[in-house]
Motif scaffolding. Structure first.
Motif, PDB file in Angstrom:
ATOM      1  N   HIS A  99       0.833  -1.198   0.000  1.00 55.46           N
ATOM      2  CA  HIS A  99       0.000   0.000   0.000  1.00 55.46           C
ATOM      3  C   HIS A  99       0.872   1.254   0.000  1.00 55.46           C
ATOM      4  O   HIS A  99       1.994   1.242   0.499  1.00 55.46           O
ATOM      5  CB  HIS A  99      -0.905  -0.010   1.243  1.00 55.46           C
ATOM      6  N   VAL A 100       0.339   2.339  -0.571  1.00 56.75           N
ATOM      7  CA  VAL A 100       1.073   3.601  -0.598  1.00 56.75           C
ATOM      8  C   VAL A 100       1.404   4.047   0.827  1.00 56.75           C
ATOM      9  O   VAL A 100       0.612   3.852   1.756  1.00 56.75           O
ATOM     10  CB  VAL A 100       0.243   4.676  -1.343  1.00 56.75           C
ATOM     11  N   ASP A 101       2.583   4.609   1.022  1.00 57.32           N
ATOM     12  CA  ASP A 101       3.057   5.140   2.307  1.00 57.32           C
ATOM     13  C   ASP A 101       3.388   4.067   3.337  1.00 57.32           C
ATOM     14  O   ASP A 101       3.573   4.394   4.513  1.00 57.32           O
ATOM     15  CB  ASP A 101       2.030   6.111   2.929  1.00 57.32           C
ATOM     16  N   ASP A 172       1.821  -0.001  11.877  1.00 58.84           N
ATOM     17  CA  ASP A 172       0.879   0.919  12.536  1.00 58.84           C
ATOM     18  C   ASP A 172      -0.351   1.198  11.684  1.00 58.84           C
ATOM     19  O   ASP A 172      -1.214   1.980  12.080  1.00 58.84           O
ATOM     20  CB  ASP A 172       1.580   2.238  12.865  1.00 58.84           C
ATOM     21  N   ASP A 173      -0.445   0.556  10.515  1.00 52.34           N
ATOM     22  CA  ASP A 173      -1.563   0.848   9.615  1.00 52.34           C
ATOM     23  C   ASP A 173      -2.294  -0.413   9.157  1.00 52.34           C
ATOM     24  O   ASP A 173      -3.494  -0.383   8.869  1.00 52.34           O
ATOM     25  CB  ASP A 173      -1.053   1.630   8.409  1.00 52.34           C
ATOM     26  N   GLY A 174      -1.569  -1.525   9.030  1.00 52.64           N
ATOM     27  CA  GLY A 174      -2.208  -2.794   8.699  1.00 52.64           C
ATOM     28  C   GLY A 174      -2.504  -2.986   7.225  1.00 52.64           C
ATOM     29  O   GLY A 174      -2.060  -2.224   6.364  1.00 52.64           O
ATOM     30  N   VAL A 175      -3.284  -4.022   6.947  1.00 55.32           N
ATOM     31  CA  VAL A 175      -3.624  -4.405   5.577  1.00 55.32           C
ATOM     32  C   VAL A 175      -4.619  -3.396   4.993  1.00 55.32           C
ATOM     33  O   VAL A 175      -5.635  -3.090   5.612  1.00 55.32           O
ATOM     34  CB  VAL A 175      -4.217  -5.826   5.544  1.00 55.32           C
ATOM     35  N   LYS A 176      -4.291  -2.900   3.792  1.00 59.04           N
ATOM     36  CA  LYS A 176      -5.103  -1.894   3.110  1.00 59.04           C
ATOM     37  C   LYS A 176      -5.493  -2.406   1.715  1.00 59.04           C
ATOM     38  O   LYS A 176      -5.015  -3.465   1.286  1.00 59.04           O
ATOM     39  CB  LYS A 176      -4.332  -0.580   3.001  1.00 59.04           C
ATOM     40  N   PRO A 177      -6.369  -1.679   0.995  1.00 59.64           N
ATOM     41  CA  PRO A 177      -6.816  -2.159  -0.321  1.00 59.64           C
ATOM     42  C   PRO A 177      -5.688  -2.514  -1.280  1.00 59.64           C
ATOM     43  O   PRO A 177      -5.752  -3.532  -1.969  1.00 59.64           O
ATOM     44  CB  PRO A 177      -7.641  -0.977  -0.850  1.00 59.64           C
ATOM     45  N   ASP A 206       1.620  -2.636  15.733  1.00 62.88           N
ATOM     46  CA  ASP A 206       0.998  -3.852  16.278  1.00 62.88           C
ATOM     47  C   ASP A 206       1.146  -4.974  15.252  1.00 62.88           C
ATOM     48  O   ASP A 206       0.279  -5.187  14.406  1.00 62.88           O
ATOM     49  CB  ASP A 206      -0.477  -3.591  16.584  1.00 62.88           C
ATOM     50  N   SER A 207       2.250  -5.690  15.352  1.00 65.20           N
ATOM     51  CA  SER A 207       2.538  -6.752  14.382  1.00 65.20           C
ATOM     52  C   SER A 207       1.529  -7.884  14.455  1.00 65.20           C
ATOM     53  O   SER A 207       1.177  -8.481  13.421  1.00 65.20           O
ATOM     54  CB  SER A 207       3.949  -7.308  14.616  1.00 65.20           C
ATOM     55  N   ASN A 208       1.055  -8.206  15.636  1.00 64.09           N
ATOM     56  CA  ASN A 208       0.093  -9.302  15.776  1.00 64.09           C
ATOM     57  C   ASN A 208      -1.218  -8.978  15.065  1.00 64.09           C
ATOM     58  O   ASN A 208      -1.853  -9.865  14.484  1.00 64.09           O
ATOM     59  CB  ASN A 208      -0.168  -9.605  17.260  1.00 64.09           C
ATOM     60  N   HIS A 209      -1.619  -7.710  15.125  1.00 66.73           N
ATOM     61  CA  HIS A 209      -2.844  -7.311  14.429  1.00 66.73           C
ATOM     62  C   HIS A 209      -2.666  -7.474  12.922  1.00 66.73           C
ATOM     63  O   HIS A 209      -3.581  -7.935  12.220  1.00 66.73           O
ATOM     64  CB  HIS A 209      -3.186  -5.862  14.768  1.00 66.73           C
ATOM     65  N   VAL A 210      -1.476  -7.110  12.416  1.00 68.07           N
ATOM     66  CA  VAL A 210      -1.184  -7.274  10.993  1.00 68.07           C
ATOM     67  C   VAL A 210      -1.242  -8.751  10.609  1.00 68.07           C
ATOM     68  O   VAL A 210      -1.816  -9.122   9.578  1.00 68.07           O
ATOM     69  CB  VAL A 210       0.196  -6.686  10.641  1.00 68.07           C
ATOM     70  N   LYS A 211      -0.677  -9.611  11.443  1.00 69.09           N
ATOM     71  CA  LYS A 211      -0.671 -11.047  11.155  1.00 69.09           C
ATOM     72  C   LYS A 211      -2.100 -11.596  11.121  1.00 69.09           C
ATOM     73  O   LYS A 211      -2.421 -12.468  10.304  1.00 69.09           O
ATOM     74  CB  LYS A 211       0.160 -11.789  12.206  1.00 69.09           C
ATOM     75  N   GLN A 212      -2.955 -11.076  12.008  1.00 68.47           N
ATOM     76  CA  GLN A 212      -4.360 -11.509  12.009  1.00 68.47           C
ATOM     77  C   GLN A 212      -5.045 -11.087  10.709  1.00 68.47           C
ATOM     78  O   GLN A 212      -5.784 -11.863  10.093  1.00 68.47           O
ATOM     79  CB  GLN A 212      -5.083 -10.888  13.200  1.00 68.47           C
ATOM     80  N   GLN A 213      -4.766  -9.854  10.264  1.00 66.24           N
ATOM     81  CA  GLN A 213      -5.343  -9.379   9.007  1.00 66.24           C
ATOM     82  C   GLN A 213      -4.835 -10.201   7.818  1.00 66.24           C
ATOM     83  O   GLN A 213      -5.585 -10.487   6.882  1.00 66.24           O
ATOM     84  CB  GLN A 213      -5.000  -7.902   8.804  1.00 66.24           C
TER      85      GLN A 213
END
Length: 590
Positions: A99-101, A172-177, A206-213
């Motif tokens: 994702h951008v940025d 800090d932003d997670g999975v995006k479109p 939050d790396s764990n949140h990213v892994k969940q996504q």
């Protein structure tokens, strides 16, 4: 019950007629009726065929034949090459996507010790860039692909060029479109994905949140029992960089990447542009064989006698082996972004193959520029579609493709973008002349505007708008399309009056009186005259009176007189209801 027939992405008119069990003449007549001039041996695309079948009213469904996607087929060819007994190990080709940025270019800066991101307009990668680094005495080729949504076409090519995708996701932003889009491209290309969770040093990471996504996108990390490698990194502090490179080489070893070197060199065009003093320049990636200075190469409908061969840092080189990105000068014209190139024996062969390719393209696209969307517009001419004429000039072929695709994505049922002309390189007098005759706006993306052309355009009152960030260009075009939209007519209800008496009636005016039963009456206003539930007239209210005095407004429960301006005689009766309202034109936006 409808039957289904399978066709490829394109099909000749004759073959389609045969599959539909129709006379060829009838199919050609239907095509002509809808603005497509095609002979029996010319090809039409899948979408056009589908539209024509619907127009013919046939109870037939089309389906694309289940052929291997180009990228998957190409990868199968590579696997065959890896079993060649003379094949040699080659560096992995790695695309960095996301994702951008989210820090793709910053991560690559950390890998090669440069600072590309500051040089990119808007901090967004505008082109595919390629280069090699060395880690543990082994080469790795990286492709940096654009992150903005408008560069979808370039990103897809980036995935198809590669063996491995590094998917960068900000902690800090997670999975995006665009993250999801990159995953889709990588799967379509059949390549392995390594996830780099970047910005782990930032507050809110939050790396764990990213892994969940990621798990929700069917990318289950190894520590949770899956097979997706995840490496936490910080492009800013360099944390995890060496470990990420180790993972890349580990995956490359598992994949056993090899390539033949005793065959004529072949590869893909990554990017192309025109450079003042040097002519057409192509950035390419060698896939098989060894490419040498002085070779003759063919790419689509153009060819080159390689005048100079350079590494991507500008150093002159004499040869390039598999998985090496190179810069080629010597092409007769710009090769197409994403086209394959191959070495041939001599200039005679090169010229003949290029001409054959050009003839083939002309045969397949005899309906120049007529897409299925254009065909729909022709069929729906009665809808009075408004067109925004534009001319697009870009610095490189890939960006030109993305700009045009992004502009066409703005099309609606009411307004469309019509690309009158396009090209790569600086703006010219021809561009201005074409814009003047076609009443077009010229959009320049990362291109120069010579002072002489600026004066020429000013004299002819031609609008030239230059941009370095693609989404700013798209926003400008969206605003121009909004100006073409018919304004929305908004009605604001005021109040109602029941007629108690009619005092004077002429051909153009009625004076009546009655009681206000709802709301507040004001002038000027428009009124609907109703008898029961039927509207019998629409008139203009020109005056209100309370007793003998003119009134600016009359509220519910009061008696008043009213003057109505009519377009013809109005036979008003006691008991009729007059509903007052105002109309305003509201500007619409895409």
């Amino acid at each position: 019950m409808s039957r289904t027939i399978e066709i490829e992405d394109t099909i000749t008119v004759g073959t389609l007629a045969e599959k539909l069990a129709l006379p060829v003449s009838r199919l050609i007549a239907e095509l002509m009726k809808n603005g497509v001039m095609a002979t029996v041996n010319e090809r039409i695309d899948f979408d056009t065929a589908q539209i024509i079948i619907q127009e013919l009213g046939l109870d037939i469904e089309l389906a694309k034949s289940a052929a291997l996607p180009d990228a998957v087929a190409a990868r199968a060819t590579k696997r065959e090459a890896s079993h060649d007994e003379n094949a040699v190990p080659r560096p992995p080709v790695v695309a960095v996507m996301g994702h951008v940025d989210h820090g793709k270019t910053s991560l690559l800066d950390a890998l090669r010790g440069s600072n590309v991101a500051k040089g990119e307009a808007g901090g967004i990668t505008q082109h595919i860039s390629a280069y090699q680094i060395e880690h543990n005495k082994r080469a790795i080729t990286f492709l940096d692909t654009p992150g903005h949504e408008a560069f979808a076409a370039i990103r897809e090519h980036g995935a198809q060029l590669t063996d491995l995708v590094i998917l960068v996701v900000a902690a800090d932003d997670g999975v995006k479109p665009q993250t999801i889009e990159a995953i889709r491209y990588a799967r379509k290309a059949g390549v392995k994905i390594i996830v780099a969770i970047n910005k782990i040093d930032k507050e809110g990471a939050d790396s764990n949140h990213v892994k969940q996504q990621l798990a929700e996108q069917e990318l289950l990390v190894e520590e949770w029992g899956g097979d997706t490698i995840v490496q936490e990194v910080s492009a800013k502090t360099k944390q995890g960089i060496n470990e990420l490179l180790d993972m890349i080489l580990l995956v490359a070893d598992v994949e056993e990447l090899r390539a033949s070197v005793d065959v004529p060199a072949v590869g893909l065009i990554i990017e192309s542009h025109v450079e003042h003093g040097r002519g057409p320049i192509a950035h390419a990636l060698v896939e098989e064989g060894i490419l040498r200075k002085g070779d003759y190469v063919v790419s689509g409908s153009t060819y080159a006698h390689i005048r100079n061969l350079e590494s991507t840092d500008g150093s002159a080189i004499s040869e390039a082996r598999p998985s090496t990105p190179v810069v080629i000068t010597g092409f007769k014209s710009l090769p197409e972004f994403g086209d394959q190139f191959m070495v041939v024996a001599n200039e005679k062969v090169a010229r003949a193959q290029a001409e054959d390719s050009a003839d083939g393209k002309r045969g397949m696209s005899s309906n120049a520029g007529l897409s299925s969307a254009d065909l729909i517009r022709i069929i729906n001419r009665s809808n009075q579609v408004s067109e925004l004429n534009v001319i697009i000039k870009a610095d490189v072929q890939g960006s030109l493709t993305s700009v045009i695709d992004s502009l066409r994505a703005l099309d609606t049922d009411e307004v469309v973008v019509r690309v009158v002309g396009s090209g790569v390189g600086v703006l010219t007098e021809n561009d201005v002349q074409l814009a003047q005759t076609s009443q077009s706006i010229i959009y320049g993306f990362n291109v120069e505007l010579p002072q002489s052309i600026k004066r020429f355009a000013s004299r002819d009152k031609v609008a030239i708008r230059l941009y370095k960030v693609i989404y700013e260009l798209i926003d400008d075009a969206r605003e121009e399309l909004s100006h073409l939209l018919a304004p929305e007519v908004k009605e604001n209800e005021l109040g109602e009056m029941v007629v108690k008496g009619i005092f004077n009636t002429t051909k153009t005016e009625v004076i009546c009186g009655g009681e206000v039963t709802k709301g507040k009456l004001t002038v000027p206003a428009v009124a609907r005259v109703k008898r029961g539930n039927e509207q019998i007239a629409e008139v203009e209210v020109t005056n209100l009176k309370r007793g003998p005095q003119d009134a600016k407004e009359v509220v519910e429960g009061e008696m008043c007189g009213m003057s109505l301006k009519t377009n013809g005689r109005l036979d008003l009766e006691e008991g009729d209801k007059i509903e007052l309202f105002t109309r305003e034109m509201v500007t619409r936006h895409l």
